[in-house]
Structure formats: C-alpha cells, structure tokens
Scaffold this motif. Structure first.
Motif, PDB file in Angstrom:
ATOM      1  N   GLY A   1      38.729  45.756   7.913  1.00 35.41           N
ATOM      2  CA  GLY A   1      37.815  46.692   7.092  1.00 35.41           C
ATOM      3  C   GLY A   1      36.894  47.427   7.815  1.00 35.41           C
ATOM      4  N   LEU A   2      36.553  46.795   8.906  1.00 34.81           N
ATOM      5  CA  LEU A   2      35.352  47.392   9.797  1.00 34.81           C
ATOM      6  C   LEU A   2      36.257  48.503  10.747  1.00 34.81           C
ATOM      7  N   TRP A   3      37.137  48.276  11.127  1.00 33.35           N
ATOM      8  CA  TRP A   3      38.172  49.246  11.709  1.00 33.35           C
ATOM      9  C   TRP A   3      38.513  50.345  10.962  1.00 33.35           C
ATOM     10  N   GLN A   4      38.875  50.005   9.625  1.00 32.17           N
ATOM     11  CA  GLN A   4      39.061  51.054   8.726  1.00 32.17           C
ATOM     12  C   GLN A   4      37.794  51.911   8.616  1.00 32.17           C
ATOM     13  N   ALA A   5      36.703  51.494   8.321  1.00 29.69           N
ATOM     14  CA  ALA A   5      35.388  52.193   8.135  1.00 29.69           C
ATOM     15  C   ALA A   5      35.261  53.188   9.555  1.00 29.69           C
ATOM     16  N   LEU A   6      35.457  52.619  10.697  1.00 33.49           N
ATOM     17  CA  LEU A   6      35.064  53.344  11.787  1.00 33.49           C
ATOM     18  C   LEU A   6      36.240  54.322  11.891  1.00 33.49           C
ATOM     19  N   ASN A   7      37.276  54.178  11.549  1.00 31.63           N
ATOM     20  CA  ASN A   7      38.340  55.025  11.848  1.00 31.63           C
ATOM     21  C   ASN A   7      38.414  56.229  10.823  1.00 31.63           C
ATOM     22  N   THR A   8      37.607  56.163   9.764  1.00 32.70           N
ATOM     23  CA  THR A   8      37.799  57.096   8.640  1.00 32.70           C
ATOM     24  C   THR A   8      36.129  57.779   8.571  1.00 32.70           C
ATOM     25  N   SER A   9      35.389  57.307   9.448  1.00 35.01           N
ATOM     26  CA  SER A   9      33.922  57.998   8.970  1.00 35.01           C
ATOM     27  C   SER A   9      33.881  59.211   9.904  1.00 35.01           C
ATOM     28  N   VAL A  10      33.461  60.393   8.950  1.00 35.14           N
ATOM     29  CA  VAL A  10      33.354  61.868   9.483  1.00 35.14           C
ATOM     30  C   VAL A  10      32.212  61.792  10.449  1.00 35.14           C
ATOM     31  N   GLY A  11      31.308  60.818  10.207  1.00 31.79           N
ATOM     32  CA  GLY A  11      29.920  61.031  11.054  1.00 31.79           C
ATOM     33  C   GLY A  11      30.289  60.735  12.369  1.00 31.79           C
ATOM     34  N   LEU A  12      31.262  59.811  12.695  1.00 28.03           N
ATOM     35  CA  LEU A  12      31.875  59.543  14.205  1.00 28.03           C
ATOM     36  C   LEU A  12      32.337  60.732  14.955  1.00 28.03           C
ATOM     37  N   ARG A  13      32.832  61.794  14.000  1.00 28.65           N
ATOM     38  CA  ARG A  13      33.518  62.684  14.797  1.00 28.65           C
ATOM     39  C   ARG A  13      32.484  63.610  15.537  1.00 28.65           C
ATOM     40  N   GLN A  14      32.835  64.017  16.752  1.00 30.16           N
ATOM     41  CA  GLN A  14      32.138  64.591  17.889  1.00 30.16           C
ATOM     42  C   GLN A  14      30.407  63.994  17.936  1.00 30.16           C
ATOM     43  N   ALA A  15      30.361  62.415  17.697  1.00 34.91           N
ATOM     44  CA  ALA A  15      29.118  61.947  17.928  1.00 34.91           C
ATOM     45  C   ALA A  15      29.019  61.502  19.390  1.00 34.91           C
ATOM     46  N   PRO A  16      28.019  61.860  20.175  1.00 37.07           N
ATOM     47  CA  PRO A  16      28.100  61.740  21.807  1.00 37.07           C
ATOM     48  C   PRO A  16      27.202  60.124  21.783  1.00 37.07           C
ATOM     49  N   PHE A  17      27.677  59.499  22.851  1.00 40.30           N
ATOM     50  CA  PHE A  17      27.058  58.341  23.309  1.00 40.30           C
ATOM     51  C   PHE A  17      27.320  58.113  24.728  1.00 40.30           C
ATOM     52  N   LEU A  18      26.197  58.174  25.487  1.00 42.64           N
ATOM     53  CA  LEU A  18      26.199  58.148  27.075  1.00 42.64           C
ATOM     54  C   LEU A  18      27.144  58.968  27.587  1.00 42.64           C
ATOM     55  N   TRP A  19      28.322  58.561  28.271  1.00 39.07           N
ATOM     56  CA  TRP A  19      29.420  59.746  28.966  1.00 39.07           C
ATOM     57  C   TRP A  19      30.242  60.337  27.807  1.00 39.07           C
ATOM     58  N   ILE A  20      30.326  59.316  26.649  1.00 41.60           N
ATOM     59  CA  ILE A  20      31.176  59.866  25.454  1.00 41.60           C
ATOM     60  C   ILE A  20      30.822  61.068  24.813  1.00 41.60           C
ATOM     61  N   ASN A  21      31.618  62.091  24.488  1.00 39.36           N
ATOM     62  CA  ASN A  21      31.342  63.228  23.485  1.00 39.36           C
ATOM     63  C   ASN A  21      31.666  63.222  22.290  1.00 39.36           C
ATOM     64  N   ASP A  22      32.550  62.082  22.171  1.00 41.93           N
ATOM     65  CA  ASP A  22      33.171  62.120  20.779  1.00 41.93           C
ATOM     66  C   ASP A  22      33.479  60.497  20.183  1.00 41.93           C
ATOM     67  N   LEU A  23      32.849  60.049  19.470  1.00 41.01           N
ATOM     68  CA  LEU A  23      33.208  58.493  19.011  1.00 41.01           C
ATOM     69  C   LEU A  23      34.455  58.331  18.505  1.00 41.01           C
ATOM     70  N   ALA A  24      34.982  59.556  17.789  1.00 39.71           N
ATOM     71  CA  ALA A  24      35.996  59.396  17.033  1.00 39.71           C
ATOM     72  C   ALA A  24      37.308  59.598  17.953  1.00 39.71           C
ATOM     73  N   ALA A  25      37.030  59.898  19.312  1.00 38.38           N
ATOM     74  CA  ALA A  25      38.359  60.240  20.059  1.00 38.38           C
ATOM     75  C   ALA A  25      38.123  59.365  21.451  1.00 38.38           C
ATOM     76  N   PRO A  26      39.108  59.125  22.090  1.00 36.69           N
ATOM     77  CA  PRO A  26      38.974  58.305  23.244  1.00 36.69           C
ATOM     78  C   PRO A  26      37.841  58.930  24.269  1.00 36.69           C
ATOM     79  N   ASP A  27      37.354  57.836  25.070  1.00 36.22           N
ATOM     80  CA  ASP A  27      36.047  58.499  25.780  1.00 36.22           C
ATOM     81  C   ASP A  27      36.279  59.373  26.955  1.00 36.22           C
ATOM     82  N   MET A  28      37.719  59.302  27.396  1.00 39.96           N
ATOM     83  CA  MET A  28      38.069  60.471  28.318  1.00 39.96           C
ATOM     84  C   MET A  28      37.117  60.668  29.366  1.00 39.96           C
ATOM     85  N   LEU A  29      37.160  59.893  30.329  1.00 39.71           N
ATOM     86  CA  LEU A  29      36.350  59.495  31.447  1.00 39.71           C
ATOM     87  C   LEU A  29      36.369  60.738  32.287  1.00 39.71           C
ATOM     88  N   PHE A  30      37.615  60.953  32.817  1.00 40.57           N
ATOM     89  CA  PHE A  30      38.031  62.158  33.791  1.00 40.57           C
ATOM     90  C   PHE A  30      39.563  62.349  33.394  1.00 40.57           C
TER      91      PHE A  30
END
Length: 757
Positions: free
Chosen positions: A549-578
């Motif tokens: 249920g936690l996985w489903q909630a995080l995987n479908t939350s539109v709020g995570l889309r393009q939400a930044p955190f540290l070096w991550i530019n989109d919490l709904a996508a892979p972190d893409m370090l380089f």
C-alpha cells in the motif's frame, strides 16, 4: 585551546552556517527558489517549437481558406449554396489563460479549432511538462493536443471533440473510426460505396460572434446547489450538415475548475429528421517518464453499475493496438465517462444526464481507437475513444441538446469527485488484498499530514511549499513505529528458531524414516520452548499489505511529480545523478545512486544480523540471497526516487533498531535438558553457544559499580535476606563463597519471605 584558536573556529563555523544553511534550506525546498534561468539550448528549442507551431497553423489556415465558399462564386446548379464562413484567427479562439496561477484563476488554456469545431490543445497552467535530465525547462504541460513534431500525423486526425453525423438505420453499431482523408479516398476510389457520415469534423464551422463582434464572451455564474460563484468564458460554432440539420456547439470554461463543458444542439426547422452522431473523445495525453515508466497510455470506460455505482474497465494501449478486428468497446451498460489516462493525469468526457435514472443513456457504443501506432514499441501507441450515440430525432420546434463535461487534470480524488470518477485515482493493478485500501485510506492521508508539517516549517523561513522528501522520511518513521511490535516479535521468533536448529538437526537424523514421529517430535520441541513456526511469518504477512500500500501510494501520488530533494529533481522519477557515456542494457543512460544504496544497506543488514550458516544448505541459501539482491538492484534500478528514499529510511531504521535497542535474551536449553516428545525424559545434547562477546565500556563501568556495591554490608544483608536466608542460607548452598548465582531455571518462581515457611 587558546582564545585565538577559539576565535578562528567561531569565525569558520559562522561562515559555514551563513553560507551553507540557506543553501540546505533551498535544496530541501523550504525557502523560495530563485527564478529559474533557461539555458540557451532550451530557449532555442522553445523558439524553434513556436516557429514550427506557427508554420503549421499558417499551413492549416491556407488549407481552410480553400474550403471557404466566396460570395462571388455562384453555387453549382441543383446544389444548396452555403453561407459565407469567415476564417477567425487562432488568437481569438482561446479560452482561459496560462498567466494566472492563483487558486481562483484558470487551471489551463484551451485552444479551439474552427475546422471541425474541436479542441486543438489544452495546456495546464499548474503543471510543467515532463522532462529528462538535470535541468527543468519549465515548459507548460499539454494534456490534450496533436503531436506537432509529426505534421502528417497531426493533420491525419481531426481535433478532439470533433463531430460527425451518420444514418440512424445502422446495424446497431457505431460507424468505424475513419480519418477524413480516408473517407474522402473511399468515396473517390469507389463512387458506388456510399460514405454514411457527414464529415463535420473536416469542414470549417462558423464562429458565432456577439453584439460587440467577439467570439469569446465573458460569463458569470451565481452560487447555487453547492456550486460556488465563478467567472468564465464561452465560444460557439455553428454549421449545417448535408442532411439539413443545423448543429451548434458551445464551449464553456470556468475559473478554478479542472475541466470545461460543451453542448451539442441539433435543430431542424423545416421537417423531422433522424440521425446518429459520433463524437471523437479527447486524445493526445503525453507519456510520463517514457524511458523508465511501465505505465504508458490506457483507455478506460466508466459504466453504470447496479446500485448507482460506477464500474471501471481499463485497457492498455498495447491491448487496443493488438486487438485488430476484435474491437475493444463498451456497449452493455450506460456510459458515465470515458477517456485516456497515464500514470498521473487523465482526460475524460462525461455526458450530463437530465434525469437521475441509472438506466438513461445517450450512447449506443463507445469504442477504443488507435490514432497512431508506434513503429518501434507498440505499447507507446497513441490511443483514444469514439462515442456513437443512439438515434436522435429533431423537427420544427423540437430541438435536441446534449451536454458534456471534459476533465483534464491530475488523478486525485478531490479533482475527480465532481465527475464521479474517483476510482481513477486509485492504484488498480495490485494483486495483494487490502493494499489499495490501505494506500487510499491510511498511507495517503499520512503523507498529506507529513507534507503539511513541512509546509508549516517552510513558512517559518518564508517558503511557500513543503518538501516531499522530508515528508516521505517522516511517513516511513511513522509506519515503522506503528509496526514496531510486529517487527520485534518477528525478530524474537527468528532468534528462537535459530537457537533450536541443532536440536532440529538431531531430530531429523533420528526420525528420518518415520515422518509421523518426526512431525510430532518437532512440534513438541516448538511447544516446549515457546516457538511458534508461524510466528515469524505472520508479522511479515501482516506487513506485506502495508508495504505494498505504501508503494502504491508513493507510485501514484501526483505531488511527488517534479518534487525536488537534495540532488534529486523529481521524486517520481529515478534520481539520475549523472548521465552515462553509453547506454547500458536494461539500465538506460543514467546512473541512479539510490538503488545501489538500497542494495548496499540490505547487504550490510544481512551481514550484521544473519546467523552464521551451520549446514551446507544454509550456506547455499545465503549465497543465493546475495545473488538475488543483485538481481533486485537491476529490477528496481528505475523505480521512483521517492520509493528509494523510503527503502533507505526503512533499512536505516531496522539497523538502528537491532543495534541500539536491548538485545533479545533467548533461553537455550541447558546441558542434559530433555527435548522433544513432550518432555518424556530423554536427554539431548547441550545447545552450542556462541563465544562470549567482550564487554564494552558501559558494561565495564557498570560491573565496577556492582563490585563496589557488593563491598557494602547493607547490600550484602539485603541480598542474603532476599535469597531466603539470613545466616542460615548465607554461603552454604551457593558456590563461590556465598555469592548469588544466576539460576535461570528458578527465575520467576515466588520466594518465601523471611520468617515464613
């Protein structure tokens, strides 16, 4: 330390604080970020796209001019001459705005198309388009629209919500979905084959102007029936079909709404006429995260179910494109809404019924269609829907009007509720029971609560938004604390079972030829030492729906889309370090750090807490688990970084829980203690014990304190009295000169008070 050194350290710490703390707050999203600067390449690309769009519109305008009947050109003899149709500039056919981002402003901009009287595009003013890489170009998200990068394909299909009319005396099914050019070619190649559709989607409609000559008119709506007052805009188009029916289409857009409305009005002033209409649904929703996602485009049908509920049925683009002659459609139950969705957004059209009767319907058939078949990957094909109506009759003073709602926005329960499509916002692909319910009613509210906490903290520093990365960490901590008793019980059962493994091995060797005796002895051993073989699995089974249920909630939350955190530019996508210099099979061309950290923490956790292998089978099992973790790293390499953040937080919690909390004391059977057979007296070998671990600094300090306390006569008297003794029991039955031994077998038994028998 001298005063000079203290001053230097103070200055350095102050400099680090002043320079680093604002940067940390900015990376966490707790302070307003500076205005983004678009790189020159992005600006050039946006300019090129704008020039291409202007050229395409200019070409369409030139084509549309050829369809206009000029007044000086007389109509052919025996043909009905049509009224003059003026071509309206595209700038005058715009509803809404992209400049107003206030809560009460327009949510998007609707570009109408005079040719076909449909919707050319719907562009959101709240969400940016999907991007790949480290730089967000901040381009607006287009929810509805034709792909302008492929001019031939964009010109092949008419705009969304375009209309055709067909004969009502059909075989009970809607006419097949043909492009206007296909219908024209069919008529030219074989004149004997009658094309039964009026191509209203391919002709130029008249734009209706008001007294001031405006095509787009302003509206005001009064508050009624729970609907708040709002301002809006509307535009109308009119045409006359070949069968003599006058069709008027009116679009309306209101501020603060995630959709718009349109009406179809059919009139026949001179005589009665019957027909059916075919409505092309909204299409062109983009694919979110095309290089890493597993959810592309899906067609859905929401139909009326018994009891007034809605039954939802969805089909992937792969299923629709592979169907071939087996058409994917919906004909049995009345249609309530239909459209196309991706992972976070949906576009749908829903008829507005005049009555509340669940059996009422305006549709005869709703069919999924393929607009563009992807040449390399069929599951990325562009799909849509087409609604065929029941027969419609109009006549003098008897017009017919049909109203529709169109939604184009995020798949959240609050946004979809006015359209009766709340189920679209729920994860529907899970096979674990209760997981969607837990995700909807437990995990999502907790995530909203933790994000609200970050918003309040951000407001203290002048920010206007929270941080979903911190919210996910807080969510994980809350979930782990709620499951703490189950986790400890699972660890206890695992340790007890591991301690009994030598006895289990002896029982298996002794009764290897008697399965019934082996089972009875095994369960007797479990019962004697308080081990429940299901106790270690039951907590895991209880935690599984919560985790999914936690996985489903995080995987479908539109709020995570393009939400930044540290070096991550989109919490709904892979972190893409380089970016990697070459593409790697199954992994792509980005290096993602979080999946590697997750697997590394799992290996550390296994190394710290997994018991040493006592048999070759156990050693092989541990090696297999290590290989499986590497396979898991490849499988989960492209998971959203929000999920990776959850895994890392959960692993760190588990490691800290086992290291910092008191260790579980397991009572192993003493030497010569009976085991198995319900305690019938047979003796078993002693349980092998692990070598003693050297005491730490805290343990050494505590031992010194106890040694000093034992020298005190008051302490010795209290110990002797508690052991039942006074002078009679002092030093007689205890080894070591009267010192008390830790007899675990007598632990928990009541002791007699002094002076009593």
């Amino acid at each position: 330390m001298s005063n000079e050194r203290r001053l230097v350290v103070f200055v350095m710490l102050t400099f680090v604080w002043v320079m680093g703390f604002p940067y940390l707050l900015q990376r966490l999203g707790l302070t307003p970020p500076p205005a983004p600067k678009k790189p020159p390449a992005v600006v050039a690309k946006a300019k090129a796209d704008a020039d291409a769009l202007a050229a395409a519109k200019k070409a369409e305008a030139a084509v549309a001019k050829r369809d206009v009947v000029k007044p000086e050109e007389p109509a052919a003899k025996g043909e009905d001459s049509k009224a003059k149709v003026d071509l309206v500039p595209a700038a005058e056919l715009v509803l809404g705005s992209l400049g107003d981002a206030s809560p009460t402003g327009y949510r998007f901009q609707v570009q109408l198309d005079q040719k076909g009287a449909g919707v050319e595009s719907v562009v959101s003013s709240r969400y940016d388009a999907d991007f790949e890489g480290r730089v967000n170009p901040h381009l607006p998200l287009q929810l509805i629209g034709r792909d302008r990068s492929k001019p031939l394909l964009s010109a092949a299909w008419p705009p969304s919500l375009s209309l055709t009319l067909s004969s009502p005396d059909g075989p009970g099914r809607a006419a097949p979905a043909l492009r206007p050019i296909e219908r024209a070619e069919l008529s030219d190649l074989n004149p004997d084959v009658a094309v039964t559709e009026d191509m209203l989607d391919a002709q130029l409609w008249e734009a209706v102007r008001d007294e001031q000559g405006r095509v787009v008119r302003n509206l005001k709506r009064e508050a009624r029936d729970g609907v708040p007052a709002a301002e809006g805009q509307e535009a109308s188009f009119r045409t006359k079909a070949d069968n003599g029916v006058i069709v008027t289409k009116t679009f309306r857009l209101w501020q603060g709404a995630d959709g718009f409305e349109f009406d179809l009005k059919f009139e026949s002033p001179d005589q009665e006429r019957a027909f059916s209409y075919n409505l092309l649904g909204p299409y062109g929703i983009p694919i979110e995260g095309e290089w890493y996602t597993s959810t592309f485009r899906e067609v859905f049908f929401g139909t009326a179910a018994p009891g007034g509920s809605v039954s939802l049925e969805a089909h992937t683009a792969y299923e629709v494109a592979k169907a071939g002659d087996k058409v994917v459609d919906s004909t049995v139950q009345p249609l309530r809404f239909t459209g196309v969705e991706n992972q976070y957004f949906a576009i749908l059209v829903a008829p507005i019924l005049a009555s509340k009767n669940p059996e009422d319907r305006i549709d005869r058939e709703t069919r999924a269609i393929v607009l563009h078949r992807h040449p390399q990957d069929i599951q990325k094909s562009d799909v849509g829907v087409r609604i065929g109506s029941k027969p419609v009759k109009v006549g003098p003073n008897a017009p017919q009007t049909f109203a529709f709602q169109v939604f184009a926005g995020p798949k959240t329960e609050a946004a979809l509720m006015p359209y009766g499509a709340e189920e679209l916002g729920v994860y529907r692909k899970g096979i674990i029971p209760l997981a969607p319910t837990i995700a909807r009613y437990v995990i999502t509210p907790i995530l909203s609560f933790t994000y609200a906490l970050t918003e309040r903290v951000s407001a203290l520093f002048g920010g206007v938004r929270g941080n979903y990365g911190v919210a996910i960490i807080l969510l994980t901590l809350i979930v782990k604390m709620l499951m703490f008793p189950l986790g400890r019980k699972q660890a206890l059962m695992a340790q007890r079972s591991q301690a009994l493994q030598p006895h289990m091995k002896l029982i298996q060797e002794k009764y290897k030829d008697d399965k019934e005796k082996l089972t009875r002895e095994t369960f007797a051993l479990y019962k004697k030492h308080g081990v429940n073989p299901v106790g270690g699995c039951l907590p895991a089974l209880i935690q599984l729906p919560i985790f999914v249920g936690l996985w489903q909630a995080l995987n479908t939350s539109v709020g995570l889309r393009q939400a930044p955190f540290l070096w991550i530019n989109d919490l709904a996508a892979p972190d893409m370090l380089f970016r990697l210099p070459v593409d790697v099979m199954f992994l792509g061309h980005w290096f993602n750090l979080l999946p590697i950290l997750v697997v590394g923490l799992m290996l550390v956790q296994t190394k710290l807490f997994a018991p040493p292998a006592t048999t070759p089978e156990a050693e092989m099992q541990q090696k297999t688990m290590k290989y499986m973790m590497v396979v898991m790293a490849v499988m989960f390499y492209k998971v959203p970084s929000g999920l990776g953040l959850y895994f890392i937080t959960s692993s760190l919690w588990s490691i800290g829980e086992r290291l910092l909390l008191p260790k579980i004391i397991h009572e192993t059977p003493a030497e010569g203690e009976d085991f198995g057979d319900g305690g019938n007296g047979r003796k078993g070998p002693p349980t092998p014990t692990a070598p003693a671990k050297p005491p730490g600094s805290i343990a050494k300090f505590w031992n010194r304190v106890l040694d000093e306390a034992k020298k005190d006569p008051t302490y010795r008297k209290i110990v002797d009295d508690r052991d039942g003794g006074g002078k009679e029991g002092k030093g007689k039955d205890r080894p070591g000169g009267g010192e008390r031994t830790d007899d675990r077998r007598d632990r928990g038994k009541p002791r007699a008070r002094p002076g009593r028998k």
